[in-house]
Design a protein around this motif. Sequence first.
Motif, PDB file in Angstrom:
ATOM      1  N   SER A   1       5.258  11.751  -4.657  1.00 24.74           N
ATOM      2  CA  SER A   1       4.184  11.394  -5.156  1.00 24.74           C
ATOM      3  C   SER A   1       4.312  12.055  -6.814  1.00 24.74           C
ATOM      4  CB  SER A   1       2.869  12.100  -4.718  1.00 24.74           C
ATOM      5  OG  SER A   1       3.060  13.310  -4.516  1.00 24.74           O
ATOM      6  N   ASP A   2       3.424  11.995  -7.620  1.00 24.36           N
ATOM      7  CA  ASP A   2       3.354  12.499  -8.771  1.00 24.36           C
ATOM      8  C   ASP A   2       3.304  14.114  -8.858  1.00 24.36           C
ATOM      9  OD1 ASP A   2       3.230  10.052  -9.967  1.00 24.36           O
ATOM     10  OD2 ASP A   2       1.077  10.042 -10.514  1.00 24.36           O
ATOM     11  N   ALA A   3       2.777  14.572  -7.876  1.00 19.90           N
ATOM     12  CA  ALA A   3       2.627  15.976  -7.738  1.00 19.90           C
ATOM     13  C   ALA A   3       4.088  16.475  -6.894  1.00 19.90           C
ATOM     14  CB  ALA A   3       1.397  16.659  -6.975  1.00 19.90           C
ATOM     15  N   GLY A   4       4.624  15.594  -6.557  1.00 18.27           N
ATOM     16  CA  GLY A   4       6.163  15.975  -5.643  1.00 18.27           C
ATOM     17  C   GLY A   4       5.777  15.999  -4.526  1.00 18.27           C
ATOM     18  N   CYS A   5       4.848  15.620  -3.824  1.00 18.53           N
ATOM     19  CA  CYS A   5       4.734  15.525  -2.219  1.00 18.53           C
ATOM     20  C   CYS A   5       5.108  14.099  -1.750  1.00 18.53           C
ATOM     21  CB  CYS A   5       3.038  15.842  -2.122  1.00 18.53           C
ATOM     22  SG  CYS A   5       2.411  17.369  -2.937  1.00 18.53           S
ATOM     23  N   ALA A   6       4.805  14.103  -0.521  1.00 16.08           N
ATOM     24  CA  ALA A   6       5.293  12.937   0.129  1.00 16.08           C
ATOM     25  C   ALA A   6       4.579  11.779  -0.140  1.00 16.08           C
ATOM     26  CB  ALA A   6       5.379  13.271   1.668  1.00 16.08           C
ATOM     27  N   ARG A   7       5.174  10.680  -0.232  1.00 18.54           N
ATOM     28  CA  ARG A   7       4.389   9.254  -0.528  1.00 18.54           C
ATOM     29  C   ARG A   7       5.099   8.114   0.117  1.00 18.54           C
ATOM     30  NH1 ARG A   7       1.755   6.578  -5.568  1.00 18.54           N
ATOM     31  NH2 ARG A   7       2.795   4.569  -5.577  1.00 18.54           N
ATOM     32  N   PHE A   8       4.775   7.550   1.078  1.00 19.07           N
ATOM     33  CA  PHE A   8       5.191   6.456   2.037  1.00 19.07           C
ATOM     34  C   PHE A   8       4.702   5.053   1.324  1.00 19.07           C
ATOM     35  CE2 PHE A   8       5.477   9.983   4.729  1.00 19.07           C
ATOM     36  CZ  PHE A   8       6.606   9.747   5.331  1.00 19.07           C
ATOM     37  N   GLU A   9       5.523   4.436   0.746  1.00 21.14           N
ATOM     38  CA  GLU A   9       5.101   2.998   0.237  1.00 21.14           C
ATOM     39  C   GLU A   9       5.711   1.797   1.152  1.00 21.14           C
ATOM     40  OE1 GLU A   9       7.104   2.661  -3.496  1.00 21.14           O
ATOM     41  OE2 GLU A   9       5.689   4.260  -4.380  1.00 21.14           O
ATOM     42  N   ILE A  10       4.648   0.865   1.514  1.00 18.28           N
ATOM     43  CA  ILE A  10       4.827  -0.242   2.538  1.00 18.28           C
ATOM     44  C   ILE A  10       4.729  -1.506   1.398  1.00 18.28           C
ATOM     45  CG2 ILE A  10       4.141  -1.439   4.395  1.00 18.28           C
ATOM     46  CD1 ILE A  10       2.854   1.089   5.340  1.00 18.28           C
ATOM     47  N   CYS A  11       5.870  -2.049   1.059  1.00 13.81           N
ATOM     48  CA  CYS A  11       6.074  -3.361   0.241  1.00 13.81           C
ATOM     49  C   CYS A  11       6.136  -4.421   1.069  1.00 13.81           C
ATOM     50  CB  CYS A  11       6.902  -2.880  -0.800  1.00 13.81           C
ATOM     51  SG  CYS A  11       6.625  -1.542  -1.585  1.00 13.81           S
ATOM     52  N   ASN A  12       6.281  -5.739   0.475  1.00 11.23           N
ATOM     53  CA  ASN A  12       6.401  -7.136   0.850  1.00 11.23           C
ATOM     54  C   ASN A  12       5.211  -7.591   1.893  1.00 11.23           C
ATOM     55  OD1 ASN A  12       8.668  -7.186  -0.712  1.00 11.23           O
ATOM     56  ND2 ASN A  12       9.942  -6.621   1.057  1.00 11.23           N
TER      57      ASN A  12
ATOM     58  N   ILE B   1       0.708  -1.245  -0.011  1.00  9.43           N
ATOM     59  CA  ILE B   1      -0.017  -0.127   0.085  1.00  9.43           C
ATOM     60  C   ILE B   1       1.005   1.202  -0.130  1.00  9.43           C
ATOM     61  CG2 ILE B   1      -1.899  -1.142   1.279  1.00  9.43           C
ATOM     62  CD1 ILE B   1      -1.053   0.158   3.581  1.00  9.43           C
ATOM     63  N   TYR B   2       0.231   2.275  -0.245  1.00  7.95           N
ATOM     64  CA  TYR B   2       0.928   3.838  -0.127  1.00  7.95           C
ATOM     65  C   TYR B   2       0.181   4.514   0.723  1.00  7.95           C
ATOM     66  CZ  TYR B   2      -1.886   5.585  -3.922  1.00  7.95           C
ATOM     67  OH  TYR B   2      -2.727   5.974  -4.655  1.00  7.95           O
ATOM     68  N   ILE B   3       0.889   5.705   1.135  1.00 10.30           N
ATOM     69  CA  ILE B   3       0.013   6.667   1.777  1.00 10.30           C
ATOM     70  C   ILE B   3       0.632   7.948   1.420  1.00 10.30           C
ATOM     71  CG2 ILE B   3      -0.539   7.821   4.004  1.00 10.30           C
ATOM     72  CD1 ILE B   3       0.276   4.188   4.022  1.00 10.30           C
ATOM     73  N   ALA B   4      -0.251   8.893   0.699  1.00 14.32           N
ATOM     74  CA  ALA B   4       0.592  10.033   0.128  1.00 14.32           C
ATOM     75  C   ALA B   4      -0.358  11.271   0.567  1.00 14.32           C
ATOM     76  CB  ALA B   4       0.499   9.871  -1.500  1.00 14.32           C
ATOM     77  N   ASP B   5       0.113  12.516   0.374  1.00 13.62           N
ATOM     78  CA  ASP B   5      -0.566  13.738   0.732  1.00 13.62           C
ATOM     79  C   ASP B   5      -0.113  14.794  -0.312  1.00 13.62           C
ATOM     80  OD1 ASP B   5       1.692  15.517   1.875  1.00 13.62           O
ATOM     81  OD2 ASP B   5       1.916  13.695   2.993  1.00 13.62           O
ATOM     82  N   ASP B   6      -0.741  15.653  -0.414  1.00 10.44           N
ATOM     83  CA  ASP B   6      -0.669  16.894  -1.254  1.00 10.44           C
ATOM     84  C   ASP B   6      -0.012  18.167  -0.671  1.00 10.44           C
ATOM     85  OD1 ASP B   6      -2.827  17.646   0.067  1.00 10.44           O
ATOM     86  OD2 ASP B   6      -3.966  18.107  -1.552  1.00 10.44           O
ATOM     87  N   GLY B   7       0.482  17.689   0.740  1.00 12.32           N
ATOM     88  CA  GLY B   7       1.393  19.002   1.263  1.00 12.32           C
ATOM     89  C   GLY B   7       2.648  19.279   0.485  1.00 12.32           C
ATOM     90  N   PRO B   8       3.375  19.773   1.364  1.00 11.46           N
ATOM     91  CA  PRO B   8       4.507  20.539   0.955  1.00 11.46           C
ATOM     92  C   PRO B   8       5.813  19.397   0.336  1.00 11.46           C
ATOM     93  CG  PRO B   8       4.692  21.038   3.199  1.00 11.46           C
ATOM     94  CD  PRO B   8       3.268  20.280   2.860  1.00 11.46           C
ATOM     95  N   GLY B   9       5.706  18.334   0.717  1.00 13.20           N
ATOM     96  CA  GLY B   9       6.655  17.089   0.525  1.00 13.20           C
ATOM     97  C   GLY B   9       7.895  17.449   1.516  1.00 13.20           C
TER      98      GLY B   9
END
Length: 619
Positions: A602-613, A550-558
Amino acid sequence: MEPSTSISGSIRVLHVDDEPDLADLVATYLERKDERLTVETASTVADALARLDEMDIDCVISDYEMPGQNGLEFLEAVRTDRPDFPFILFTGKGSEEIASDAISAGVTDYLQKERGIEQYTILANRVINAVERARAEQAEQRQLRAIETAHEGISILNAAGEFIYVNEAYADLYGYDLEEMLGAHWSLIYPDEDTQAIRETILPAVRTNGFWRGETTGLRADGTTFVEDHRLATTDHGELVCTVLDTTEQRRQKQAIEELHSTARAFIQAETAEEVAEIAVAAVRDILEMPANGFHRYDETDDRLVPVTWTDRTEELVGEPPVFESGEGIAWTAFAMGEPQVHDDISTNDDRYNPDTPIRSQLALPLDGRGVHLIGSPEPAAFDETDVSLAKTVAAHATAALERVEREQELTRQNDRLATFTDIVSHDLRNPLTVAIGRLELAQDTCDCPYLADVDQALTRTETLLDDLHAFAQAGTATLDLKSVDLTTLCQASWEHVETGTATLVTDTQQVIRADESRLQELLENLFSNAVEHGGDAVTVTVGDLKDGIYIADDGPGIADADKDAVFDYGYSTSQDGTGFGLSIVREIADVHGWELRLTDSDAGCARFEICNVETEGM
């Protein structure tokens, strides 16, 4: 303890990991742990295989989860041409299934990635031990080849098949004097049932091709037989040159080495010193066929060697093995000197523990300050060079296993002490903090002092720090209550537990995952809180699906590139009011689940946390 120093010379290691920064970090720590280690890195299996062809590499360390080919596929490719090459699987994707597959595929060692720098000391030790074993086995093979050449029996037959030349080694193989063999027919030294095959198959092949090599059964003068490595070649004068080697001992050694490989895997899986001792004693008894042996561990408190486990044959000969006090017996001599003691007849040795012992031959193999492995026989000169070499191999495996067990137990003790300390701090400070907060409220009701607001802020921050400290310590504990968790439902519940103001949550996920629900909720709450803290009330937080997570992303300042490597470190915070534990807790919870945590844009250049496996429902 520091890494072993029993081998000299440089050790070149190839570390394969698709995360270049992690590979460089591991390389830095390994080279710091031992100056003999030089670490090359590769990010793909294809690149690694090319490096192995181009460079002299002593050991491979490989991650499991990599694009293209994974670590086990890489191992299989290496084993095709290098069956005994040291290969260590160092992976964050740990499971019993992967460990079992790795052992079945012939991995030299298996180590799961953990947090903290202690793991790099363990990894350095395992690399050095693996290379030491490999170099020792290579040296043994070279020695074996030299012995084979020196002990070959050679004879020459005339056209009638009669011996016209026999060297001493050849005559000794069959138990005859030289004079007895000269002039005799070659059928003298082969069973009657084999002579026809030799006449009809082997001799015609020699006449046709000029050479033949294979295995035949030799017949000794006393009627016993043995398997021989037999080479025949014709001369220009029509004579037949025979070169024979008794392969009985070499077969036994080869079989023992093959069986010891499986024992080495058992050593890797041992969790206690007692298990290591039992494996070592059983290997010497069953594989090396030395029935009288026992394992003593060093008791540092009382400065003595204490018996741990021993065979039935040992007890038949000497009774229950004794405790060796400091300075007593051949066992203590080997332990104190750190050198193996090999005695053909201890009845003439003044250092023997029991003057009346029925033991005549004895091997005492030290275990690098951890104890000694004793092997005995009531027969004098019972152990040859092969016996000693194989016994040393078992002792080396046992020593490495004991060192690993000690380190892992020490790490467990450290974690337990940390958890205990955290509980004491958080609980014992909670009561006086509560009293202080209560007294502050009374003071605020009875007087108007401008300093009380600062006190209120300090006490509130202290309470927050205590909560986060306790959460951080609990996040990395290994006990998990795994169950199927609907991510959409849990996201909504987690969002409601965070002060989000007018921020927006978008759940674009259909995942049902295997996780500890309370730990996962804590992870989500910390990520949501982090997004709102830095993005403000207008931020939108999106939870979505990945192929394996899963990923958790926001549209904040990054997050600035300069800060990305540090955001998961405890104590790191860009907020004056932050405790710096939030994302550290996220990392600990991900690690204890065996998940891979990544911070990207993220695509917009903001923070995106990815949790894999992540294990999803139905996988």
